[in-house]
Enzyme design. Structure first.
Site, PDB file in Angstrom:
ATOM      1  N   GLY A  59       0.711  -1.176   0.128  1.00 17.16           N
ATOM      2  CA  GLY A  59       0.077   0.090   0.613  1.00 17.16           C
ATOM      3  C   GLY A  59       1.045   1.190  -0.007  1.00 17.16           C
TER       4      GLY A  59
ATOM      5  CG  ASN B 147      -4.364   3.364  10.472  1.00 14.81           C
ATOM      6  OD1 ASN B 147      -3.920   4.243   9.647  1.00 14.81           O
ATOM      7  ND2 ASN B 147      -3.055   3.564  11.187  1.00 14.81           N
TER       8      ASN B 147
ATOM      9  CD  GLN C 214      -6.129  -1.166   8.206  1.00 14.11           C
ATOM     10  OE1 GLN C 214      -6.754  -1.722   8.468  1.00 14.11           O
ATOM     11  NE2 GLN C 214      -4.460  -0.846   8.720  1.00 14.11           N
TER      12      GLN C 214
ATOM     13  CB  SER D 131      -1.553  -3.236   2.029  1.00 14.32           C
ATOM     14  OG  SER D 131      -0.224  -3.714   2.019  1.00 14.32           O
ATOM     15  CB  ALA D 132      -2.021  -8.680   0.087  1.00 12.90           C
ATOM     16  CG  HIS D 133      -0.147  -7.017   5.068  1.00 12.92           C
ATOM     17  ND1 HIS D 133       0.055  -6.459   6.868  1.00 12.92           N
ATOM     18  CD2 HIS D 133       0.112  -5.621   4.688  1.00 12.92           C
ATOM     19  CE1 HIS D 133       0.664  -5.034   6.041  1.00 12.92           C
ATOM     20  NE2 HIS D 133       0.458  -4.674   5.599  1.00 12.92           N
TER      21      HIS D 133
ATOM     22  CB  CYS E  51       5.820   4.754  14.752  1.00 15.47           C
ATOM     23  SG  CYS E  51       6.933   4.718  15.900  1.00 15.47           S
TER      24      CYS E  51
END
Length: 390
Positions: A73, A154, A182, A202-204, A330
Site C-alpha cells: 500500500g 487504520n 483498511q 494492500s494484501a496483508h 509506529c
C-alpha cells in the site's frame, strides 16, 4: 488460558495468512517461468498474475486491466500521489489536499512540493469537514487539485464520506485518490459507486501475503507520468521489475475469499466487536471509545481508560497472551503521539492511553472472552495502584 495459547487482535496491522492463501503462494512459488516469457512456463506464471488481477478487481468493483500490482500500500500511494497523475490529454495536478487523519504513507509519501500541499481538517469524530473542502475547492478556481481521502482510518476504524468528497472534487474539475487499505474486504467497496478516480490496496490486511499491494484506476483514461520504478514494461509500464508471482497469486486468493464472505463476515465481526466494546465499558465505566459517534469498520474499536498508558498496557496485555496495538504504533515498534488523535482534538493525556482492538477472519468468541479477562486484570492492577497512591 492454555499454555502457549494467544489471542491475536491486531488485524489492522496484519491479518494472519489464510491457509488457502498459503497454498496458493506455495503453488505459485513452484512455477519456474518468468511471466514475461512466451514459452509455456512463462505463460503459466502470467496466468497466475492475470487470474489474481481479476480477483482483486472484483473486490473493489473495477476492471482487471486497471489493476497495477506494487510491493504494498505504501508504494501504491507513493506511485499515485504525484503531479504526474492525470487524465489522458489533461494537465497534471498542481495542488494536493490531504485529510488530516491519513496514513503516513499518504501524508509523507506523496511527491508534491511542500508549498503545494494542504491539510483537510476533521471533526472530533475524525470525519472530514466537507464544508471546508467545498470552500477550498471554490477558492482553487482553475487550479488542478488532487485530493486523498482514506475510506477507513487504520487507528479508529472511522469511515470517511468519500462519495460526497468525490462529488465535490469532480464538480470543481479535480481528481480523488482513496486509500482503501483498511476498508477493502471489511466493507463493500465499489469504485463506481464511490465515484473515485484511483484507490490503493494492500494484501496483508485481508489475510494475504505481506509485501504486495495494488493501484486500481477507475478507467484506462488515467496515466502516471512520473513512475517510481523504471526499467522494463511490466504492469503496462506503470511499475517495472519482474513480478512477485507468488505474492500476487496469494493476494488474488485472499481477495476472492474476502469478496465471497463480505456481508456475513462483517456482521460476525461487528457482533464480536460490539461485545468486546461492551465488556470494556463494564470493566472500566470511565473508558472512552474513540470515534464512537461515527460510522466505523465492523472489526475495529479504539479505546482509552483514563490513567492507563498505552505502552504499559500493551506489555501487560502481551504478557497475558493478548496482542493489541496502540493507536499510535509506529514502524519502530515504539509508541509515539498519534497525529490522528491530535487531528480529532483528543486530549493528550487521554491519547497516550489509546489502544486499538482489530478483529479478523481468525477471531472467535473465545478470543473476545480472553481479551476481556486480560483487560479485567490490567484494569484491576491500575485501580489498585490508584488506591495505594491515594
Amino acid at each position: 488460558m492454555a499454555a502457549g495459547q494467544r489471542t491475536y487482535l491486531d488485524h489492522n496491522a496484519t491479518s494472519p495468512l489464510r491457509p488457502e492463501v498459503a497454498e496458493a503462494v506455495l503453488r505459485a512459488f513452484q512455477l519456474p517461468g518468468n511471466a514475461s516469457s512466451v514459452h509455456a512456463e512463462g505463460r503459466a506464471a502470467r496466468a497466475e498474475i492475470e487470474r489474481a488481477r481479476e480477483q482483486v478487481a472484483r473486490l473493489v468493483g473495477a476492471r482487471a486491466k486497471n489493476v497495477v500490482f506494487t510491493s504494498g500500500g505504501t508504494e501504491a500511494a507513493n506511485l499515485v500521489l504525484t503531479p504526474g497523475f492525470r487524465r489522458l490529454g489533461k494537465p497534471g495536478c498542481t495542488r494536493l489536499l490531504l485529510g488530516a487523519a491519513e496514513h503516513p504513507c499518504v501524508l509523507n509519501g506523496h511527491r508534491f512540493s511542500s508549498d503545494a500541499v494542504e491539510i483537510l481538517p476533521v471533526d472530533s469524530n475524525g470525519i472530514l469537514d466537507l464544508a471546508w473542502l467545498e470552500a477550498r475547492l471554490r477558492e482553487a478556481g482553475d487550479e488542478h487539485v488532487l485530493i486523498s481521502v482514506q475510506l477507513a482510518n487504520n487507528e479508529t476504524g472511522v469511515l470517511q464520506p468519500v462519495a460526497e468528497a468525490a462529488r465535490l472534487v469532480h464538480e470543481h474539475g479535480g481528481l480523488i485518490h482513496t486509500d482503501a487499505v483498511q476498508a477493502a474486504g471489511k466493507i463493500p467497496v465499489d469504485m463506481t459507486e464511490l465515484g473515485i478516480d484511483v484507490l490503493t490496496l494492500s494484501a496483508h490486511k485481508i489475510g494475504g501475503p505481506k509485501g504486495i499491494g495494488a493501484v486500481v484506476l477507475a478507467s484506462d483514461q488515467f496515466e502516471i507520468a512520473e513512475r517510481l520504478i523504471r526499467g522494463g514494461g511490466q504492469e503496462k509500464g506503470f511499475r517495472a521489475g519482474t513480478e512477485n508471482v507468488a505474492a500476487i497469486a496469494g493476494f488474488g486468493t485472499a481477495a476472492e475469499i474476502a469478496s465471497g464472505a463480505l456481508e456475513r463476515e462483517a456482521e460476525r465481526l461487528r457482533t464480536l466487536r460490539d461485545e468486546a466494546e461492551a465488556l470494556v465499558r463494564r470493566i472500566a465505566p470511565d473508558a472512552v471509545v474513540v470515534g464512537a459517534q461515527a460510522e466505523r469498520l465492523p472489526n475495529t474499536f479504539a479505546f482509552a481508560i483514563p490513567g492507563l498508558k498505552a505502552e504499559t498496557a500493551l506489555i501487560a496485555f502481551d504478557l497475558a497472551g493478548v496482542a493489541l496495538s496502540s493507536g499510535s504504533a509506529c514502524s519502530s515498534g515504539k509508541v509515539k503521539r498519534s497525529h490522528v488523535l491530535d487531528a480529532m482534538g483528543v486530549e493528550p493525556a487521554l491519547s497516550k492511553g489509546v489502544l486499538r482492538v482489530s478483529l479478523g477472519w481468525s477471531t472467535t468468541k473465545e478470543d473476545v472472552i480472553r481479551f476481556a479477562e486480560a483487560c479485567e486484570r490490567v484494569v484491576g492492577t491500575l485501580y489498585k495502584r490508584k488506591a495505594s497512591a491515594a
